[in-house]
Each structure stands twice: as C-alpha cells, then as structure tokens.
Scaffold this active site. Structure first.
Site, PDB file in Angstrom:
ATOM      1  N   GLU A 288       0.852  -1.192   0.000  1.00 17.56           N
ATOM      2  CA  GLU A 288       0.000   0.000   0.000  1.00 17.56           C
ATOM      3  C   GLU A 288       0.885   1.238   0.000  1.00 17.56           C
ATOM      4  O   GLU A 288       1.843   1.323   0.778  1.00 17.56           O
ATOM      5  CB  GLU A 288      -0.927   0.005   1.214  1.00 17.56           C
ATOM      6  CG  GLU A 288      -1.728   1.270   1.413  1.00 17.56           C
ATOM      7  CD  GLU A 288      -2.569   1.651   0.200  1.00 17.56           C
ATOM      8  OE1 GLU A 288      -2.612   2.859  -0.126  1.00 17.56           O
ATOM      9  OE2 GLU A 288      -3.175   0.759  -0.422  1.00 17.56           O
ATOM     10  N   ASP A 333      -5.373  -5.080  -7.845  1.00 17.36           N
ATOM     11  CA  ASP A 333      -6.610  -4.326  -7.636  1.00 17.36           C
ATOM     12  C   ASP A 333      -6.252  -2.849  -7.762  1.00 17.36           C
ATOM     13  O   ASP A 333      -6.001  -2.164  -6.772  1.00 17.36           O
ATOM     14  CB  ASP A 333      -7.175  -4.655  -6.254  1.00 17.36           C
ATOM     15  CG  ASP A 333      -8.538  -4.048  -6.018  1.00 17.36           C
ATOM     16  OD1 ASP A 333      -9.100  -3.459  -6.952  1.00 17.36           O
ATOM     17  OD2 ASP A 333      -9.040  -4.154  -4.885  1.00 17.36           O
ATOM     18  N   CYS A 386     -12.888  -1.536  -9.910  1.00 16.90           N
ATOM     19  CA  CYS A 386     -14.297  -1.316  -9.566  1.00 16.90           C
ATOM     20  C   CYS A 386     -14.858  -0.272 -10.534  1.00 16.90           C
ATOM     21  O   CYS A 386     -15.537   0.660 -10.143  1.00 16.90           O
ATOM     22  CB  CYS A 386     -14.467  -0.880  -8.110  1.00 16.90           C
ATOM     23  SG  CYS A 386     -13.462   0.523  -7.610  1.00 16.90           S
TER      24      CYS A 386
END
Length: 438
Positions: A288, A333, A386
């Site tokens: 991250e 992702d 997404c």
C-alpha cells in the site's frame, strides 16, 4: 474558520432532531462541493463531534448526505429555477439536502421545511426567509419541476452527461438499469472468516438473532437491510467482515494454494488481503502506498486473527519494496475511476472529470507492467477494477496482452473476463485473469 469553532453553534439544535441532521449533512455536502472526499469529511466530522454521535444520529446524517449527493443534478436544476441570485455555499448545501428529503418524504413536507429553516438559522440566520420561500415554492411547483427533471438527462439519470454517454456506449442494452442501480443505496454483504467459523454456522447465528439474510453463489451473506457492524453476532470476534459480494470473487478467481507466495498490490483497506489469508494458508505481502491506509490493513488482520506482511510502497516501483523473490499469484486491484461503486461514494459524480480517466488508464498500465516482472513463470495475475468504463477494463487488458507476449488469458467461469454490473446484490467490478508463460 476551523471545524472545531464551527461545530459549536450546532449545540443549540437537539442532536436527535432532523434540523441537526440536515445541518451536519449539509456541511458534508458543502465540503464535497469544495472538492473534498466525502468519506474523509464524514469520518473527520464523526470523530470531532461534541458530543459524539450515537448510531442513530450518525446514520441519519450519513443517509441525508449520501442521498443528496446521489441525486446529482436534480437539486441544481431546481435551484436554478427558483433562485434569482447565488446563495452562500453553506445555505445552498442545506437546500440540496432539504430538497432531496422533500422528494423522498413528501408526507413530511411541513416538518422538512421547518427543520431546514432551523438548520440554516445556525449558519445564516438572515436567510431563513429565503430558504423557507425556496422550499415552499419547490412544493408548490413540484409538478412543473418534475417535468423539467424528466426532460433533462443529467437530472433524470442523476449522472454527469459524459458519464451517461460512456455507460450507454459500453452497455447499450443495459445502460439505463446500470445508471439506476448506481443511484440506489448499496447492499450490505458479509464475508465469513473460515479460519474461525463456517458459512453455515454464521448464517444460522445471524438468523437466530433476527437478521434477514441469504447466502449468495460465492458464499457471501447478503443482509436484507444494512445494520451497524456492532450489531452483528461474531463481528467483534473476527468471524465476520463487511465486504461487497462482488469483491468476494477475487480470492476465489485468483485461487491461491497453500504455501504460495502472494502479492496484493494497492491493498488498503485490506478486505481482499484478509480474504486471501482466510482462503488459503499463503505467504502474503500486502502493498500500500499510503501509510495511513496501510494501518487499516494491519487492524483488519488483528481483528480477524490473520498474519500477513504489510509494506509501504508504490506498485510502479518494485525496486523500492521487492526482495527479488517472484510471486506465484498477484492480485492487481488497481486505482480506477470507481464508477462501479459510485453509490457508496456519490461524491465521485460531483468530483470526477472525464479527462481523469486517461490518468487512471496510464497509472494502471504502469502498475501492470511493473508487477508483471515480479510474477513467477507459470504464475497468475488477477486484474481487478471497480470500474464500468471499457478504457480501464477490456481495452486495458487487451493492450497489456499486446505488450507482453508471455501473457495469456485464463477463462473465468467459462468467460474471457467478467464484468459485474451494479445490482441489488453487488457493486460493479471487472476481473481478468492472466497467466505468465513457463
């Protein structure tokens, strides 16, 4: 003026009143109109509220703010018809919240107008009469305004015109349903931690406590109505997590095996990382770039009783964080427009611009190219967004395959890729599974 100083006048309103909720929701809307992230603004307000908001108050404020922002364009059109000159942003925000409430609760019209006037008295007492007049005119002219909303695409579909055009091109047979689904409150789904319980046991415990819940094809548990997480049996003990059902396909479709080395790139807040650890006994690295968001990954692991390594780093710069040992599986992702989850983040419709898509596409391509060299021969990478926009999904994957002859698609449940549209069960996601040649 600081948030702390601005919060004091709210104390003159009862915290359990609609006026208080309208005022606090309008402050969130005002911040979004000024360019701030809605979730960040809400969390900041919640943590700094004095006294702290109980669940009912927090829920009312959140509902009003999120609904007002989902109704992109409608309130603007109405105010353009009813106002002869601009109002301060704080007053405009109160009106946007109140107008949405009037539309959805017409039986409460007198109360809504009264409470909106009480709310605006805190921030601009001299404009109480203006707010009262605007809202009463909106009620008197409701039929005329409804016709205008119906004729205006932005107001009718509650999305920017460029967004409508993109969805129409991508889903010519379903575009209106996709837009309508994005305007609805999102579903609440739960993921069962198989390290601590079983799906059958968790389902029975929820039903025993009176929750209406059903099991979906991927073992996600869909609640009929959202509830505070504190009310969920087993949440505090780490048996359950809140995660959209569409996101719960990631671990299954990547399908890591015990002992494999796995990377979850762009991992915060850690839901998919946790699911990977629950799914198989793997050696997981969660990457991250944001240190604050990375802390949420560790907190999730601690609640769920999971062990994984969290590292701060940019997925585009493997030399800064990669030790040279190849990964067997990578979950990519990537950052995206978030067009598939806009009902959870309605501020995106106000803040996103079409030109932003090009920036996301370039960032995604850079991440994919960099991560690919960390993947072992024969390894698998699951590309996830997404997003609903083809540039970020099918086009991105096709261009990646053209750049990397050692990459090929692996079918997902008999299809080359999977585009999940937002429905009553799940948000919108895109998945493509890639394999690196031996």
């Amino acid at each position: 003026m600081s948030d702390r100083r601005r919060s004091h006048p709210t104390n003159r309103l009862p915290q359990d009143s609609l006026a208080y909720a309208i005022l606090e929701a309008s402050r969130l809307v005002e911040k979004v109109l000024g360019g701030q992230n809605l979730t960040d603004a809400f969390e900041h307000a919640r943590h700094h509220a004095r006294p702290l908001w109980p669940d009912a108050v927090r829920g009312a404020i959140r509902d009003l703010a999120w609904r007002a922002l989902r109704d992109y364009g409608r309130g603007d059109l109405v105010l353009a018809q009813l106002l002869s000159k601009p109002l301060p942003d704080s007053v405009r925000a109160v009106l946007l919240v109140a107008l949405q409430r009037l539309e959805t609760r017409p039986d409460q019209s007198h109360t809504v107008v009264d409470q909106a006037v009480e709310a605006v008295a805190v921030v601009a007492p001299g404009l109480k009469g203006v707010v009262n007049g605007v809202l009463r005119n909106a009620l008197r002219q409701a039929a005329r305004l409804a016709e205008l909303i119906e004729r205006d695409p932005v107001s009718h579909y509650r999305h920017p015109s460029w967004w409508i055009d993109r969805v129409r091109r991508s889903f010519p047979d379903d575009w209106e349903g996709v837009l309508e689904a994005a305007n609805q409150p999102p579903p609440m789904s739960l993921r069962v931690n198989l390290r601590r319980t079983t799906v059958d046991y968790a389902l029975a415990a929820l039903r025993e406590d009176g929750f209406a819940v059903r099991r979906l094809a991927n073992d996600a548990l869909l609640l009929e109505q959202p509830v505070p997480v504190t009310a969920l049996p087993g949440f505090a003990e780490g048996r359950l997590s809140v995660q959209d059902a569409g996101a719960q396909w990631a671990a299954r479709w990547l399908d890591p095996h015990a002992g494999q080395r796995v990377l979850d790139a762009c991992a915060a807040p850690g839901g998919k990382s946790a699911h990977l650890l629950e799914y198989a006994d793997v050696d997981l690295l969660s990457l991250e770039i944001d240190p604050v968001r990375a802390e949420r990954i560790d907190r999730n692991f601690a609640r769920l009783g999971l062990r994984g390594e969290t590292r701060i780093g940019d997925a585009r710069e493997p030399n800064d964080w990669w030790d040279g040992r190849p990964f067997d599986c990578i979950l990519a992702d990537v950052p995206c427009s978030a067009s598939g989850v806009v009902r959870r983040h309605p501020d995106i419709k106000w803040l996103r611009r079409e030109k932003d898509i090009r920036g996301f596409v370039a960032q995604q391509a850079a991440i994919l190219d960099s991560l690919w060299r960390t993947l072992a021969p024969g390894g698998r990478m699951l590309y996830v967004t997404c997003s609903l926009f083809d540039d970020e999904n099918r086009v991105q994957v096709s261009q990646f395959l053209a750049r990397h002859p050692d990459a090929k698609r692996i079918q997902i449940d008999g299809a080359d890729d999977r585009q999940l549209l937002p429905t009553a069960e799940n948000d919108g996601f895109y998945y493509a599974l890639l394999r690196k040649s031996d």
